[in-house]
Design an enzyme around this catalytic site. Structure first.
Site, PDB file in Angstrom:
ATOM      1  N   CYS A   1      -0.835  33.281  11.847  1.00 39.55           N
ATOM      2  CA  CYS A   1      -0.486  33.919  13.117  1.00 39.55           C
ATOM      3  C   CYS A   1      -0.070  32.884  14.137  1.00 39.55           C
ATOM      4  O   CYS A   1      -0.774  32.630  15.122  1.00 39.55           O
ATOM      5  CB  CYS A   1      -1.674  34.737  13.601  1.00 39.55           C
ATOM      6  SG  CYS A   1      -2.045  36.057  12.450  1.00 39.55           S
ATOM      7  N   GLU A   2       1.066  32.276  13.900  1.00 40.74           N
ATOM      8  CA  GLU A   2       1.665  31.256  14.764  1.00 40.74           C
ATOM      9  C   GLU A   2       3.163  31.360  14.545  1.00 40.74           C
ATOM     10  O   GLU A   2       3.615  31.290  13.396  1.00 40.74           O
ATOM     11  CB  GLU A   2       1.284  29.835  14.307  1.00 40.74           C
ATOM     12  CG  GLU A   2      -0.138  29.427  14.440  1.00 40.74           C
ATOM     13  CD  GLU A   2      -0.501  28.992  15.847  1.00 40.74           C
ATOM     14  OE1 GLU A   2       0.407  28.601  16.613  1.00 40.74           O
ATOM     15  OE2 GLU A   2      -1.692  29.067  16.170  1.00 40.74           O
TER      16      GLU A   2
ATOM     17  N   GLU B   1       0.808  -1.222   0.000  1.00 47.37           N
ATOM     18  CA  GLU B   1       0.000   0.000   0.000  1.00 47.37           C
ATOM     19  C   GLU B   1       0.833   1.261   0.000  1.00 47.37           C
ATOM     20  O   GLU B   1       0.835   2.000   0.986  1.00 47.37           O
ATOM     21  CB  GLU B   1      -0.845   0.054   1.276  1.00 47.37           C
ATOM     22  CG  GLU B   1      -2.023  -0.833   1.290  1.00 47.37           C
ATOM     23  CD  GLU B   1      -2.672  -0.821   2.664  1.00 47.37           C
ATOM     24  OE1 GLU B   1      -3.853  -1.150   2.721  1.00 47.37           O
ATOM     25  OE2 GLU B   1      -2.006  -0.485   3.659  1.00 47.37           O
TER      26      GLU B   1
ATOM     27  N   ARG C   1       3.375  20.157   7.642  1.00 52.25           N
ATOM     28  CA  ARG C   1       4.254  19.064   8.051  1.00 52.25           C
ATOM     29  C   ARG C   1       5.480  19.510   8.842  1.00 52.25           C
ATOM     30  O   ARG C   1       5.953  18.784   9.701  1.00 52.25           O
ATOM     31  CB  ARG C   1       4.668  18.215   6.845  1.00 52.25           C
ATOM     32  CG  ARG C   1       3.487  17.438   6.259  1.00 52.25           C
ATOM     33  CD  ARG C   1       3.890  16.432   5.199  1.00 52.25           C
ATOM     34  NE  ARG C   1       4.650  15.324   5.716  1.00 52.25           N
ATOM     35  CZ  ARG C   1       5.957  15.154   5.578  1.00 52.25           C
ATOM     36  NH1 ARG C   1       6.687  16.042   4.915  1.00 52.25           N
ATOM     37  NH2 ARG C   1       6.562  14.116   6.092  1.00 52.25           N
TER      38      ARG C   1
ATOM     39  N   TYR D   1       5.832  17.891  12.508  1.00 56.66           N
ATOM     40  CA  TYR D   1       6.948  17.021  12.876  1.00 56.66           C
ATOM     41  C   TYR D   1       8.284  17.366  12.217  1.00 56.66           C
ATOM     42  O   TYR D   1       9.062  16.494  11.894  1.00 56.66           O
ATOM     43  CB  TYR D   1       6.611  15.532  12.715  1.00 56.66           C
ATOM     44  CG  TYR D   1       5.701  15.110  11.585  1.00 56.66           C
ATOM     45  CD1 TYR D   1       4.489  14.456  11.863  1.00 56.66           C
ATOM     46  CD2 TYR D   1       6.035  15.326  10.255  1.00 56.66           C
ATOM     47  CE1 TYR D   1       3.655  14.046  10.838  1.00 56.66           C
ATOM     48  CE2 TYR D   1       5.204  14.911   9.230  1.00 56.66           C
ATOM     49  CZ  TYR D   1       4.014  14.273   9.532  1.00 56.66           C
ATOM     50  OH  TYR D   1       3.189  13.867   8.520  1.00 56.66           O
TER      51      TYR D   1
ATOM     52  N   ARG E   1       2.844   7.790   0.008  1.00 55.19           N
ATOM     53  CA  ARG E   1       3.852   8.833  -0.182  1.00 55.19           C
ATOM     54  C   ARG E   1       4.713   8.599  -1.426  1.00 55.19           C
ATOM     55  O   ARG E   1       4.963   9.528  -2.197  1.00 55.19           O
ATOM     56  CB  ARG E   1       4.767   8.851   1.047  1.00 55.19           C
ATOM     57  CG  ARG E   1       5.823   9.927   1.056  1.00 55.19           C
ATOM     58  CD  ARG E   1       6.833   9.679   2.182  1.00 55.19           C
ATOM     59  NE  ARG E   1       6.189   9.359   3.442  1.00 55.19           N
ATOM     60  CZ  ARG E   1       5.775  10.257   4.327  1.00 55.19           C
ATOM     61  NH1 ARG E   1       5.983  11.532   4.122  1.00 55.19           N
ATOM     62  NH2 ARG E   1       5.176   9.873   5.443  1.00 55.19           N
TER      63      ARG E   1
HETATM   64  C1  PLP Z   1      -0.540   5.732   5.714  1.00 49.30           C
HETATM   65  C2  PLP Z   1      -0.715   4.324   5.383  1.00 49.30           C
HETATM   66  C3  PLP Z   1      -0.141   3.809   4.220  1.00 49.30           C
HETATM   67  C4  PLP Z   1       0.728   4.621   3.299  1.00 49.30           C
HETATM   68  O1  PLP Z   1       1.925   4.978   3.899  1.00 49.30           O
HETATM   69  P1  PLP Z   1       3.020   5.756   3.016  1.00 49.30           P
HETATM   70  O2  PLP Z   1       4.104   6.010   3.991  1.00 49.30           O
HETATM   71  O3  PLP Z   1       2.377   6.994   2.528  1.00 49.30           O
HETATM   72  O4  PLP Z   1       3.431   4.844   1.926  1.00 49.30           O
HETATM   73  C5  PLP Z   1      -0.397   2.493   3.906  1.00 49.30           C
HETATM   74  N1  PLP Z   1      -1.156   1.720   4.699  1.00 49.30           N
HETATM   75  C6  PLP Z   1      -1.715   2.175   5.837  1.00 49.30           C
HETATM   76  C7  PLP Z   1      -2.534   1.295   6.648  1.00 49.30           C
HETATM   77  C8  PLP Z   1      -1.502   3.495   6.218  1.00 49.30           C
HETATM   78  O5  PLP Z   1      -2.054   3.932   7.342  1.00 49.30           O
END
Ligand code: PLP
Length: 434
Positions: A364-365, A293, A333, A337, A296
């Site tokens: 305003c931060e 999955e 971001r 972090y 990013r």
């Molecule tokens: C966020 C997430 C991803 C994707 O993560 P990336 O770092 O963007 O590749 C895949 N699976 C689950 C369950 C997630 O929460």
């Protein structure tokens, strides 16, 4: 000169930053700033490389799923599904957007650590491919809802494999102290598996893990695959159930800085598939269908954000603030972090980056910064500042803080540009106000 690492970027003969053949200064003039820009060519290139890897290393027995929380909009769902990817959604809103884009339910995987009853019903009614169940209460509720609807829902279980993936604490999810999933080491996971197998209304089809994000090494992925396959095997041997799929999650690293060093994606795929193949032979079991999955890594480096430089405050012996017309409302971001970014003056991209700047937003931060002490070309008011690798978790995390409208989103492809999300207007901002 700032090193531009993404394959979709270059410096053109005017000395300007260009993306997929489009001059960023022309884009800024045409559409205004702040502006999100993404290369469709680059998104498709990465999608193809994942799909090719599944052909090569798993003989097509599995597929990549786009984790759409990285960047969710109708056009994005159309692009990734046209490349043969499934999509993962984590909310009713993402599910709705994917359905509106024409993605069939059978290509959608629904995930989340605290789905509401309304979201679960929406997912069941949409005939999604599977619902990734996070905890016992959700499993029972899902069974009940499915029985009421006279359906059997395909579920997989989110497992915490107990792996520390050496990444930033806020984006690390495979270890025991995590809000996501069922713990493997305490026996909780196997208990949930047993319950899912006996529960009416659900059919357990697989296991799922996701060990973190922006992971640079391949070892944590190989280790996770090994741990998950061991559980898969135990379920077969002890409970007599052969699960059809194993989802190993996302988390592949990208460049935020040129010096970021990560393993090419096909090397993860090769190493993980080798481990899976080896373990299946050792256990004498059939190989389950494998899913990954990535989020990013599909959109991150394909996207940039363009801003106009406003005031410049040089505080002697302290720092120089370079203010832009965006900030934490379009990219939270750094404030969240302290994530790294590469910044450059897009209209001076070929010049030396010998000016040390703190890029400040307009909210305003005091913490509304995009980057501190970063090297850019000498800035002047009116210059266009580009921030690279903003394709993932920028638009999707944007807000209307200080009642700033969300910027427009432009997709570029082979030298052509088009708006895929309109910029918000002031009228949009008061649309729901009574
Ligand atoms: C966020 C997430 C991803 C994707 O993560 P990336 O770092 O963007 O590749 C895949 N699976 C689950 C369950 C997630 O929460």
């Amino acid at each position: 000169m700032v090193n531009i690492y993404s394959p979709c970027l270059n410096i053109n003969k005017e000395g300007h930053l260009a993306i997929s053949g489009c001059d960023t200064i022309t884009l800024a003039e045409q559409y205004g700033t702040p502006l999100y820009v993404m290369s469709e060519d680059e998104v498709r290139r990465v999608c193809k490389s994942y799909v090719d890897s599944f052909g090569k290393y798993y003989h097509g027995n599995g597929r990549p799923i786009y984790a759409s929380k990285a960047f969710s909009c109708k056009e994005m769902y159309r692009i990734v599904t046209s490349e043969g990817l499934d999509v993962e959604v984590v909310s009713g809103g993402e599910l709705y957007t994917a359905l509106q884009a024409g993605v069939p339910g059978e290509n959608i995987h629904f995930q989340g650590n605290n789905k509401t009853m309304q979201e679960l019903e929406f997912a069941i009614d949409s005939n999604v491919s599977d619902i990734v169940v996070d905890n016992f209460a959700e499993l029972e509720l899902l069974g009940k809802l499915a029985r009421e609807k006279g359906k059997t829902v395909r579920v997989s279980l989110r497992i915490k494999p107990g792996i520390d993936a050496h990444t930033h604490e806020f984006i690390r999810t495979g270890q025991v102290d995590s809000k996501f999933g069922l713990d493997l080491t305490s026996g909780e996971a196997l208990q949930a598996v047993t319950r899912a197998i006996e529960l009416d209304g659900v059919k357990l089809i697989g296991l799922h893990c996701h060990i973190g994000s922006q992971i640079m090494e391949k070892e944590p992925f190989v280790h996770a695959a090994e741990v998950m396959l061991e559980l898969h095997n135990r379920i077969y041997k002890e409970l007599g159930v052969e699960l059809e799929q194993l989802n190993l999650g996302g988390g592949f690293g990208i460049h935020y800085l040129e010096t970021d060093d990560f393993i090419p994606y096909h090397e993860y795929m090769e190493a993980v598939s080798a481990k899976i193949g080896e373990k299946c032979v050792e256990y004498g079991i059939n190989q389950p269908k494998i899913y990954i999955e990535p989020g990013r890594s599909i959109v991150g480096e394909a996207g940039i954000t363009l801003y106009t430089v406003g005031n410049i405050k040089e505080i002697p012996n302290v720092r120089s603030y370079v203010s832009i017309d965006g900030g934490m409302f379009d990219n939270p971001r750094y404030a969240l972090y302290q994530s790294d970014y590469t910044c450059l003056i897009a209209n001076k991209a070929a010049q030396p980056a010998d000016y040390v700047a703190t890029i400040a937003g307009k909210c305003c931060e005091s913490g509304d910064l995009i980057q501190e002490h970063t090297h850019i070309q000498k800035p002047e008011t009116g210059d266009i500042l580009a921030v690279l690798s903003t394709g993932a978790y920028n638009y999707s995390m944007a807000s209307n803080y200080n009642r700033n409208p969300r910027p427009a989103f432009v997709m570029v492809k082979e030298g052509e540009s088009r708006i895929i999300i309109k910029g918000e207007t002031y009228e949009d901002l008061v649309h729901n106000d009574l």
